[in-house]
Design a protein around this motif. Structure first.
Motif, PDB file in Angstrom:
ATOM      1  N   GLY A  51      72.927  55.318   5.026  1.00 49.17           N
ATOM      2  CA  GLY A  51      72.024  54.644   4.104  1.00 49.17           C
ATOM      3  C   GLY A  51      70.573  54.827   4.478  1.00 49.17           C
ATOM      4  O   GLY A  51      69.713  55.050   3.618  1.00 49.17           O
ATOM      5  N   ALA A  52      70.261  54.736   5.762  1.00 51.28           N
ATOM      6  CA  ALA A  52      68.878  54.859   6.207  1.00 51.28           C
ATOM      7  C   ALA A  52      68.323  56.261   5.962  1.00 51.28           C
ATOM      8  O   ALA A  52      67.162  56.425   5.582  1.00 51.28           O
ATOM      9  CB  ALA A  52      68.765  54.496   7.688  1.00 51.28           C
ATOM     10  N   SER A  53      69.148  57.292   6.175  1.00 48.21           N
ATOM     11  CA  SER A  53      68.719  58.655   5.850  1.00 48.21           C
ATOM     12  C   SER A  53      68.437  58.788   4.361  1.00 48.21           C
ATOM     13  O   SER A  53      67.471  59.433   3.951  1.00 48.21           O
ATOM     14  CB  SER A  53      69.800  59.674   6.241  1.00 48.21           C
ATOM     15  OG  SER A  53      69.916  59.794   7.633  1.00 48.21           O
ATOM     16  N   SER A  54      69.289  58.185   3.555  1.00 50.43           N
ATOM     17  CA  SER A  54      69.133  58.261   2.104  1.00 50.43           C
ATOM     18  C   SER A  54      67.860  57.557   1.650  1.00 50.43           C
ATOM     19  O   SER A  54      67.240  57.948   0.661  1.00 50.43           O
ATOM     20  CB  SER A  54      70.348  57.634   1.418  1.00 50.43           C
ATOM     21  OG  SER A  54      71.544  58.244   1.853  1.00 50.43           O
ATOM     22  N   ALA A  55      67.462  56.518   2.374  1.00 49.21           N
ATOM     23  CA  ALA A  55      66.246  55.783   2.037  1.00 49.21           C
ATOM     24  C   ALA A  55      64.980  56.459   2.538  1.00 49.21           C
ATOM     25  O   ALA A  55      63.890  56.181   2.038  1.00 49.21           O
ATOM     26  CB  ALA A  55      66.320  54.370   2.615  1.00 49.21           C
ATOM     27  N   THR A  56      65.103  57.327   3.520  1.00 48.03           N
ATOM     28  CA  THR A  56      63.929  57.970   4.109  1.00 48.03           C
ATOM     29  C   THR A  56      63.280  58.919   3.111  1.00 48.03           C
ATOM     30  O   THR A  56      63.928  59.780   2.543  1.00 48.03           O
ATOM     31  CB  THR A  56      64.322  58.705   5.400  1.00 48.03           C
ATOM     32  OG1 THR A  56      64.680  57.720   6.386  1.00 48.03           O
ATOM     33  CG2 THR A  56      63.182  59.550   5.946  1.00 48.03           C
ATOM     34  N   GLY A  57      61.982  58.740   2.919  1.00 45.73           N
ATOM     35  CA  GLY A  57      61.265  59.540   1.927  1.00 45.73           C
ATOM     36  C   GLY A  57      60.908  60.936   2.378  1.00 45.73           C
ATOM     37  O   GLY A  57      60.472  61.760   1.567  1.00 45.73           O
ATOM     38  N   LEU A  58      61.061  61.233   3.655  1.00 44.10           N
ATOM     39  CA  LEU A  58      60.769  62.560   4.189  1.00 44.10           C
ATOM     40  C   LEU A  58      61.968  63.474   3.925  1.00 44.10           C
ATOM     41  O   LEU A  58      63.042  63.267   4.497  1.00 44.10           O
ATOM     42  CB  LEU A  58      60.485  62.490   5.687  1.00 44.10           C
ATOM     43  CG  LEU A  58      59.221  61.713   6.080  1.00 44.10           C
ATOM     44  CD1 LEU A  58      59.252  61.358   7.565  1.00 44.10           C
ATOM     45  CD2 LEU A  58      57.977  62.522   5.749  1.00 44.10           C
TER      46      LEU A  58
END
Length: 448
Positions: free
Chosen positions: A169-176
């Motif tokens: 989830g955190a990777s999916s949320a990361t804008g980079l």
């Protein structure tokens, strides 16, 4: 810089070579090139830390100019935290916090966090780090809207150049985008430019009835140390209230004093519904993170839910980690380290401005507290970049002079980033600025 040692160069080099070979053979490094690890091995094998300094197995001492991963806030080598860990492990090494079970340290820490956080942020779910804490927040906001019967509210908006971790989830949320190259990441994440107009347009485009939450770092860290536009978060708060969208603040880097306030959002006069914490809560001495929710959200979850909140990690509220956190927070308060962050942060900004006056390739300097960046451009007026990032070479050169920093080149940037431990003094700030100056001069003469 090299520490005096009684061991011969041959002996330490042999010890390094043996460990380096084992490292290449058995240890899979995070955020590292597979080829680089295999071909070069570890750059450093650290053995000791004291204050703002790290020493490796070959006796080399360097300034930890990024607090390792923005997290060793009180500095290295604080024996008090080791003693706190030992005493807790002797008494109670571990017990589960599932199904209403609890223990003294997690209760004390939850109360402490509630007393430190702004507004009505009052209840903490503990995790092992920031990625887990963000995943917890994302799952919880979607669960909240499900309980309210608004199952279509699943989308989470995040800012471009944001960083929120590397779990699914955190990777999916990361804008980079570089962090989202893995296949089949989680759905329903949207990315927006850092303007209130862009956010408002995206909400209108997608429909507020489909949006669960907006998440943002107060100051973007890995995305380039980017403070928000003037008045941005007050407008975000108002927009979220207007459209019935939950507001999540990711304070993993900025929390517990990094910006010169206890939490970064305090600078921007906005209180989120959920606040995500990690890193500085233990200064990296033990793995710990958390999601802090508002009293309002807590009460709604109690009223709406009759079943079990089916989310929990084995180490949620680990006794030893909580004991270390409590001791770390005591040190930050009793030694007035946040005040030192404000003072030394001002010294850093003076130093950055001095660098900008000396080097016409510095297009921007920015930061808040002990979180700062220097952006390099071939022509600042036209915002033209060098063909190859200069910051990478500057960081490599700075290492030769005993300074660890970070080069940020995501999304076409060319930025030097620094975030030293809170215990840094004025002379050490001056040393860092001098090394940056010397390294910039060398690289620009040699390569540009």
């Amino acid at each position: 810089m090299t520490l005096q040692t009684t061991e011969t160069t041959e002996t330490v080099n042999k010890a390094y070579a043996q460990l380096a070979e084992l490292d290449k053979k058995h240890f899979m490094h995070p955020t590292t090139s597979f080829k680089q690890q295999h071909e070069q091995g570890p750059k450093f094998i650290f053995t000791e830390g004291k204050g703002i300094y790290l020493k490796d197995i070959r006796g080399n001492t360097v300034i930890d100019g990024l607090s390792s991963l923005w997290n060793v806030n009180i500095g290295h080598g604080r024996e008090e935290l080791g003693k706190a860990a030992m005493e807790q492990m002797k008494k109670l090494a571990f017990s589960s916090t599932f199904a209403t079970n609890s223990h003294e340290r997690v209760i004390e820490l939850a109360e402490k966090v509630a007393n430190m956080t702004p507004g009505d942020l009052n209840m903490t779910f503990f995790t092992s780090g920031g990625s887990e804490a963000n995943d917890t927040a994302f799952k919880t906001v979607r669960y909240y809207w499900q309980l309210k019967g608004q199952t279509q509210k699943k989308k989470i908006i995040t800012r471009k150049k944001s960083y929120h971790g590397v779990s699914m989830g955190a990777s999916s949320a990361t804008g980079l985008p570089a962090f989202r190259t893995f296949p089949s990441l989680a759905p329903d994440f949207l990315y927006v430019e850092s303007s209130i107009e862009a956010l408002e347009a995206l909400i209108q485009q997608e429909g507020a009835e489909t949006i669960a939450a907006f998440v943002s770092e107060p100051v973007q860290g890995s995305g380039g140390v980017n403070p928000p536009p003037e008045g941005y978060f007050k407008k975000v708060r108002a927009l979220c209230d207007q459209h019935d969208i939950l507001f999540i603040a990711d304070e993993v880097i900025t929390g517990f004093g990094r910006t010169g306030a206890t939490f970064g959002m305090e600078h921007y006069d906005a209180v989120p519904d959920i606040l995500v914490i990690a890193k500085g809560i233990t200064s990296g001495y033990a793995p710990l993170g958390g999601m802090v929710i508002s009293e309002k959200l807590k009460n709604e979850l109690i009223d709406l839910s009759d079943g079990v909140y089916m989310h929990g990690y084995t180490y949620s509220g680990h006794p030893m980690c909580c004991a270390v956190a409590l001791e770390n927070l005591r040190i930050i308060e009793e030694e007035n380290l946040i005040e030192n962050v404000r003072k030394m942060g001002a010294e850093f900004q003076k130093g950055f401005q001095w660098l900008a006056d000396r080097h016409d390739v510095i297009g921007d300097t920015r930061g808040i507290g002990l979180l700062g960046a220097v952006e390099i451009m071939k022509d600042p007026e036209t915002k033209t970049r060098f063909d190859e990032p200069v910051s990478v070479k500057v960081i490599e050169e700075a290492l030769k002079h005993g300074l660890l920093g970070r080069s940020i080149i995501y999304e076409g940037q060319d930025t030097l980033a620094f975030a030293p431990p809170f215990c840094i003094n004025k002379e050490e700030v001056a040393t860092i600025i001098s090394i940056i100056d010397q390294s910039l001069t060398t690289v620009l003469k040699r390569d540009c």
